[in-house]
Design a protein around this motif. Structure first.
Motif, PDB file in Angstrom:
ATOM      1  N   ALA A   1      34.236  43.917  33.924  1.00  0.00           N
ATOM      2  CA  ALA A   1      32.957  43.892  33.192  1.00  0.00           C
ATOM      3  C   ALA A   1      32.400  42.480  33.071  1.00  0.00           C
ATOM      4  N   HIS A   2      33.271  41.480  33.091  1.00  0.00           N
ATOM      5  CA  HIS A   2      32.803  40.101  32.925  1.00  0.00           C
ATOM      6  C   HIS A   2      32.570  39.387  34.248  1.00  0.00           C
ATOM      7  N   GLY A   3      32.819  40.065  35.361  1.00  0.00           N
ATOM      8  CA  GLY A   3      32.447  39.460  36.644  1.00  0.00           C
ATOM      9  C   GLY A   3      33.604  39.065  37.538  1.00  0.00           C
ATOM     10  N   VAL A   4      34.852  39.295  37.088  1.00  0.00           N
ATOM     11  CA  VAL A   4      35.983  39.020  37.983  1.00  0.00           C
ATOM     12  C   VAL A   4      35.916  40.035  39.132  1.00  0.00           C
ATOM     13  N   ASP A   5      36.042  39.541  40.373  1.00  0.00           N
ATOM     14  CA  ASP A   5      35.905  40.479  41.501  1.00  0.00           C
ATOM     15  C   ASP A   5      37.128  40.458  42.418  1.00  0.00           C
ATOM     16  N   ARG A   6      38.143  39.706  42.012  1.00  0.00           N
ATOM     17  CA  ARG A   6      39.328  39.595  42.882  1.00  0.00           C
ATOM     18  C   ARG A   6      40.540  39.399  41.983  1.00  0.00           C
TER      19      ARG A   6
END
Ligand code: SF4
Length: 391
Positions: free
Chosen positions: A124-129
């Protein structure tokens, strides 16, 4: 152009504008692994609650709306934080930076610390990996490494992360553990193949000074693998991961095309980055700093400065250039001598005595390929020796 060179070029920082990458260190681990010499601290809720506000003070060094290409939460175990602390930290970083095209935000996690709630928070906070510390799928190898999880925890964590929407997942694998057989490693590599990941980091176990494993070796309680056995396992890793479609792009890293770690490429390119947290390295505006590894100091008084206690070092141009060579040679793409000359204002050959590079070539350790200087396969196997000569 080799694919990893293209990826590297794509994330090149604008050197005049300051760092465009951010590393955040969360040192807490539930239990310390036998081989670990990272800046870690045993998890306790009070220390973790006191730690996050210190990180937020350090975050004040990052200009508001700083253009950012990569963020990396490492540790320790960032996912050991309670949800409230984790959310506070994620939100503060997200609100501070301005993500740029191709932005990547990685978070390290240990299998047993991944819950649906934490995975959802990260996403939800933008971590994508997410980088998962698996190390092995063999209970005997995990026990030899002093790891705190079972193989099933890894599969469960991957399911939870995929259900939360993560498609970029990478695993750490360790080989040449005491007692680990080639058959054990074969099984680990077959499991990795079945998991169809896009990125794997594979490290040969090293015995770092002061770790429990090194003490056990000194006391004769563990027997390390010999050099030949390590080499057999390293070759097996390279061969099997290549067969699984993962290109070897850095000494210890393998990825499908375009799935290289953009954050770690920043280090290997010798580019600048903000570094926050216990024991964290940073390279900001030409100065390298290493923050104290003592948690009591980090949580203590900083004299009102946005910097925790640290050591600073400004490399002279020649030392910086040699460091750049060594970091660049870690990449399978190697170094473009023309680009090196443009960036550093001096030719690669001028850094070394006439015969130094030539001697490494004659011994089959360095080669030129597509106009770039890189380690040969044999040079990769003897990389530490090559780097000692080049430093
Ligand atoms: S989980 Fe990672 S950082 Fe924590 S003790 Fe183990 S190796 Fe060290």
């Amino acid at each position: 152009m080799l694919p990893e060179a293209a990826a590297t070029a794509a994330i090149r920082a604008d050197r005049t504008a300051g760092p465009t990458s951010l590393y955040v260190h969360v040192p807490f681990c539930i239990r310390r692994c036998a081989y670990c010499d990272f800046a870690t601290a045993p998890y306790d809720a009070d220390s973790a609650r006191a730690y996050v506000p210190r990180l937020l003070t350090e975050l004040g060094r990052v200009p508001r709306d700083a253009p950012m290409r990569t963020v990396y939460f490492g540790g320790g175990t960032p996912t050991a934080l309670e949800e409230r602390e984790l959310e506070l930290l994620l939100a503060a970083v997200r609100d501070r930076i301005a993500p740029q095209p191709g932005f990547e935000w990685t978070c390290e996690a240990n299998p047993e610390s991944v819950t649906p709630a934490k995975a959802a928070l990260l996403r939800a906070h933008g971590v994508d990996r997410v980088s998962l510390g698996a190390q092995s799928f063999q209970p005997s190898v995990l026990a030899a490494l002093g790891r705190d999880h079972a193989p099933d925890h890894v599969f469960r964590a991957l399911d939870v992360l995929r259900a939360a929407g993560f498609s970029r997942l990478t695993l750490d694998l360790m080989f040449a553990a005491p007692g680990e057989s080639v058959a054990d490693l074969e099984r680990d590599l077959a499991t990795l193949d079945a998991l169809r990941l896009d990125h794997v980091s594979a490290y040969c176990l090293t015995y770092e000074t002061g770790t429990p494993l090194t003490r056990m070796r000194a006391e004769g309680r563990v027997t390390p693998q010999d050099d030949d056995a390590e080499l057999v396992q390293y070759r097996l890793v390279r061969q099997r991961l290549a067969a699984a479609g993962l290109a070897h792009y850095e000494i210890s890293n393998y990825a499908r095309r375009g799935e290289e770690s953009r954050h770690n490429l920043v280090y290997w390119r010798g580019e600048e980055y903000f570094g926050l947290g216990l024991g964290a390295g940073s390279y900001e505006h030409g100065t390298r700093r290493t923050t104290t590894r003592l948690l009591s100091q980090y949580l203590g008084d900083w004299d009102g400065s946005p910097w925790p206690p640290h050591e600073a070092e400004t490399l002279d141009p020649a030392a910086k250039a040699r460091e750049r060579v060594i970091l660049g040679l870690r990449l399978r793409a190697g170094i473009d001598p023309h680009e090196f000359t443009r960036e550093r204002g001096g030719a690669l050959a001028d850094l070394y005595r006439d015969d130094e590079l030539e001697s490494l070539r004659r011994r089959g350790l360095l080669e030129s390929r597509e106009g770039r200087l890189r380690l040969t396969d044999r040079g990769l196997e003897l990389a530490d020796e090559v780097f000692v000569e080049l430093v």
